[in-house]
Design an enzyme around this catalytic site. Structure first.
Site, PDB file in Angstrom:
ATOM      1  N   PHE A  29       0.735  -3.058  -9.417  1.00 62.86           N
ATOM      2  CA  PHE A  29       1.116  -1.641  -9.556  1.00 62.86           C
ATOM      3  C   PHE A  29      -0.077  -0.704  -9.486  1.00 62.86           C
ATOM      4  O   PHE A  29       0.014   0.455  -9.880  1.00 62.86           O
ATOM      5  CB  PHE A  29       1.904  -1.401 -10.850  1.00 62.86           C
ATOM      6  CG  PHE A  29       3.032  -2.365 -11.065  1.00 62.86           C
ATOM      7  CD1 PHE A  29       4.049  -2.465 -10.131  1.00 62.86           C
ATOM      8  CD2 PHE A  29       3.076  -3.193 -12.176  1.00 62.86           C
ATOM      9  CE1 PHE A  29       5.085  -3.369 -10.305  1.00 62.86           C
ATOM     10  CE2 PHE A  29       4.106  -4.100 -12.361  1.00 62.86           C
ATOM     11  CZ  PHE A  29       5.111  -4.191 -11.427  1.00 62.86           C
ATOM     12  N   GLY A  32       6.428   1.938  -1.069  1.00 60.29           N
ATOM     13  CA  GLY A  32       6.038   1.521  -2.428  1.00 60.29           C
ATOM     14  C   GLY A  32       6.026   2.649  -3.439  1.00 60.29           C
ATOM     15  O   GLY A  32       6.498   2.493  -4.565  1.00 60.29           O
ATOM     16  N   GLU A  33       5.505   3.795  -3.050  1.00 60.01           N
ATOM     17  CA  GLU A  33       5.339   4.878  -4.034  1.00 60.01           C
ATOM     18  C   GLU A  33       6.623   5.690  -4.208  1.00 60.01           C
ATOM     19  O   GLU A  33       7.025   5.995  -5.330  1.00 60.01           O
ATOM     20  CB  GLU A  33       4.198   5.809  -3.628  1.00 60.01           C
ATOM     21  CG  GLU A  33       2.951   5.125  -3.073  1.00 60.01           C
ATOM     22  CD  GLU A  33       2.344   4.073  -3.952  1.00 60.01           C
ATOM     23  OE1 GLU A  33       2.310   4.256  -5.184  1.00 60.01           O
ATOM     24  OE2 GLU A  33       1.908   3.034  -3.411  1.00 60.01           O
TER      25      GLU A  33
END
Ligand code: MOS
Length: 749
Positions: free
Chosen positions: A251, A715-716
């Protein structure tokens, strides 16, 4: 037309290619390498947050059974890459650099690593570490954000680059907010949050020769880590080998090199044995980064018919006293909505804490909590549906960069998401909807993140068994990188996915950047495509050559690949398996190395991925308990290469968003400058029972200006906008606006 994969809409979602290895334990993580003569390291951390070490008494530890060495600034070997002229004070400032572990007697934060005990077993090292006695000259630390917010300063990064998202920004009219008919003015607080991936940070360091280092390390970039440690030891890059074949979640905390890594490498060099060091869960809170505590204030002005006239957005984020960390908290405020006037001010507060680092949706996830909450507050103030309000202020081009979007399909997200969550059931006025004892509310939040494409190189080879094998230095922290790359290769070549292997996670492999910033598919994917296309050309040339019996005198332009065979257009009976083609030509394999670079399109187009998250919550009016009942996540991320792993990634992002909204909070005891939340018992993350049905929708339209795969990154945006969607749903249910996360029951009763 070229058979790039987005033309093939009928492919079946691929299962995770390394799934079996992961669930059977065959996948090896950084702490699972057992080398001959391996020693174990345990770190001793400072128990003060600021001051100097007077003395370290390691005699008892050194006498303890199995202890090989106790290494601290008192006896450490020289680390040639440490810059002696960069000696830092413990006083707050911005700029600076990474902590140089064991460099001197200075202590900047609590639990800063100050010694490493090396022993023949983990238990012996732990026991040895318990015997180390440290005396300090303690100084008064500052860790309390609120008490010291007035000391926040302009970031050094902003001074260096006036175009950085951390630099002061003004567009339009200075007093536009003051004169606006409708005003919202509010402060928002996001606490410090910890990445807390399942896998603990771990490194096994092995000096194979005096100037040759191999590390098995939990990192998000093998090449970047290689460079860092090559520099630290003043040896050539190629003398450092970084292996990160499997990473059990990160992360963001593997995007930086940390003191514990340097400590293990120093120890291995000093005791002349490989050293394994695994952080404890408590150490995961104090030495490998976190999402920084951030205060934000928004002033938003709008007309009575719902047109934004001004947004002023100020933020203060925390950093350490020795190293500046900045993030793009304010970036989306400048570009998300068509407000003629926007001002942003970014400030940093250096505290006696360890350095923060990007955490999923870095900056934007923090900024979106404030911006999307304020948008909800404004819609409520005007008496308008929050989606209508957003559509009224929709931007058809980027108002910050003054450029057209490469693609933007956020409207599609609003429309589809509305249907899926059941938005028509929402009441404009809060507190009106009930389900039995529970108050019911609906909320939404928008997210965005830049489509960041970087260079990447792939080596690909096709052997005479018809197997395609690729190599790349990129890591996979969990999203399923190999799966996506196998899919791209299969769609580019027509070779079955079972016959394709993608090797990653080693600095020995061809270049790639970090797995971070949603940049893997759009950076590495095009390199895979390029390598596959280059192999195809070689095959076609070979098939048109004299040794390809099945093809005789076919012209190269008539030859194509399909399902692992060469074929001739218009003559389906002429078919030759790829492996047979190689055999006929007496070659074991064909190979190619292809590099893909970021395109120049960013100079003319603004490239962003967009997301929109909806939440439906239940809130118990007596206990203040919040249950998230349903989440709908919609993403305009360009091409969705691997639908199954992409959906999982969105579910993961939404789960992180639930944590942000309702649970995650790293609580510090400021008397000591130390976190009291230090494990999963105290620091809560969502568990299965907290996570409802998460419905994922992808627009799935390629952005070919961004890159030839058409991907804008996922992803973000999977997490950005989720926390405000939940906070807004809680407001819709209860009429209570919680502006300081997490939304715990005490804030609702
Ligand atoms: Mo992420 S914060 O790009 O690992």
């Amino acid at each position: 037309m070229d058979d790039t994969f987005f033309d093939k809409k009928d492919y079946k979602p691929l299962d995770r290619v390394d799934g079996r290895m992961k669930v059977t334990g065959a996948a090896r993580y950084s702490a699972e390498y057992t080398l001959p003569n391996l020693a174990y390291g345990v770190l001793v951390g400072s128990t003060i947050a600021k001051g100097t070490i007077r003395s370290i008494d390691s005699k008892a530890a050194e006498r303890a059974p199995g202890v090989i060495a106790v290494i601290s600034h008192q006896n450490v070997i020289e680390v040639p890459g440490y810059q002696p002229d960069a000696t830092q004070s413990t006083e707050p400032k911005v700029g600076g650099g990474p902590l140089r572990v064991f460099y001197d007697n200075k202590v900047y934060s609590n639990d800063q690593p100050i010694a490493i005990v090396v022993a023949s077993s983990l238990e012996k090292a732990q026991y040895g570490a318990s015997l180390v006695k440290v005396q300090y000259n303690k100084e008064e630390h500052i860790t309390d954000f609120e008490a010291n917010a007035g000391k926040a300063v302009v970031a050094a990064a902003a001074k260096k680059n006036p175009k950085s998202p951390t630099a002061d920004y003004d567009r339009g009219q200075k007093d536009a907010f003051q004169t606006a008919p409708f005003k919202v003015e509010a402060e928002y607080v996001l606490p410090t949050e910890m990445h807390n991936p399942m896998e603990l940070q771990a490194i096994t360091a092995h000096w194979e020769a005096d100037d040759k280092l191999t590390i098995y390390d939990k990192v998000q970039g093998t090449k970047t880590t290689q460079k860092t440690f090559a520099k630290e030891w003043a040896i050539p890059d190629q003398n450092v080998k970084v292996i990160a074949t499997f990473v059990g979640g990160a992360f963001g905390n593997g995007l930086h090199s940390w003191p514990h890594e340097s400590a293990a490498i120093i120890a291995a060099k000093q005791v002349k044995r490989p050293v394994k060091l695994v952080l404890t869960r408590e150490q995961m809170f104090t030495m490998v980064g976190y999402r920084p505590r951030t205060w934000q204030k928004i002033q938003m002005g709008a007309t009575k018919d719902g047109k934004l006239v001004a947004i002023n957005h100020n933020s203060i984020g925390q950093t350490s006293v020795y190293e500046e960390f900045t993030e793009s908290t304010l970036a989306q405020t400048r570009m998300m909505y068509a407000s003629p006037s926007v001002s942003t001010r970014y400030r940093l507060l250096p505290l006696n804490v360890a350095t923060p680092i990007w955490m999923r949706g870095p900056g934007e996830a923090t900024g979106a909590f404030a911006l999307e909450s304020a948008m909800d507050e404004m819609a409520h103030a005007i008496g308008m549906d929050p989606i209508e309000f957003r559509i009224l202020n929709y931007t058809e081009s980027d108002p910050d960069k003054n450029m057209p979007w490469s693609t933007k399909f956020l409207r599609e997200c609003y429309e589809e998401g509305k249907k899926r969550i059941g938005w028509e059931n929402r009441k404009l006025k809060p507190g009106l909807l009930r389900d039995g004892e529970w108050l019911v509310g609906y909320g939404m939040g928008t997210g965005t993140f830049g489509a960041n494409r970087g260079p990447a190189t792939i080596h690909a080879e096709l052997n005479k068994d018809g197997n395609l094998v690729m190599h790349c230095a990129i890591t996979d922290i969990g999203p399923g990188t190999a799966t996506a790359m196998v899919q791209i290769a299969s769609n580019t070549t027509g070779i079955a996915t079972e016959k394709i292997v993608f090797h990653l996670g080693s600095s020995e492999f061809p270049n790639a950047g970090l797995q971070g910033g949603s940049s893997t598919v759009n950076s590495v994917g095009p390199a895979v495509q390029a390598a596959c296309n280059a192999l195809k050309q070689q095959l076609i040339t070979m098939a048109a050559g004299k040794n390809a019996s099945a093809f005789g005198s076919a012209k190269p332009e008539d030859i194509m690949l399909d399902q692992g065979n060469m074929q001739i257009t218009g003559n389906m009976s002429a078919k030759l398996a790829l492996g047979d083609l190689l055999k006929q030509n007496n070659v074991e394999k064909i190979e190619t190395t292809q590099e893909s670079k970021a395109s120049e399109n960013g100079k003319q187009y603004s490239m962003n991925a967009f997301s929109m998250h909806f939440a439906m919550v239940h809130v118990h009016p007596l206990t203040g308990q919040v249950r998230v009942k349903k989440i709908v996540c919609c993403a305009d991320a360009g091409t969705i290469v691997s639908p199954k792993t992409a959906e999982s990634q969105m579910i993961g992002g939404a789960t992180g968003g639930i944590g942000m909204a309702l649970m995650e909070d790293a609580v510090m005891d400021h008397r000591f400058g130390r976190y009291v939340t230090k494990d999963f018992g105290d620091y809560h993350v969502p568990v299965h029972a907290d996570v409802p049905d998460i419905d994922v929708y992808f627009v799935n339209k390629p952005d070919l200006l961004a890159d030839p795969v058409g991907s804008k990154g996922l992803g973000e945006i999977a997490i950005i906008g989720v926390a405000p969607a939940i906070a807004n749903a809680v407001f819709n249910a209860t009429g209570k606006r919680v502006r300081e996360l997490p939304i715990t029951p005490d804030k609702l009763i």
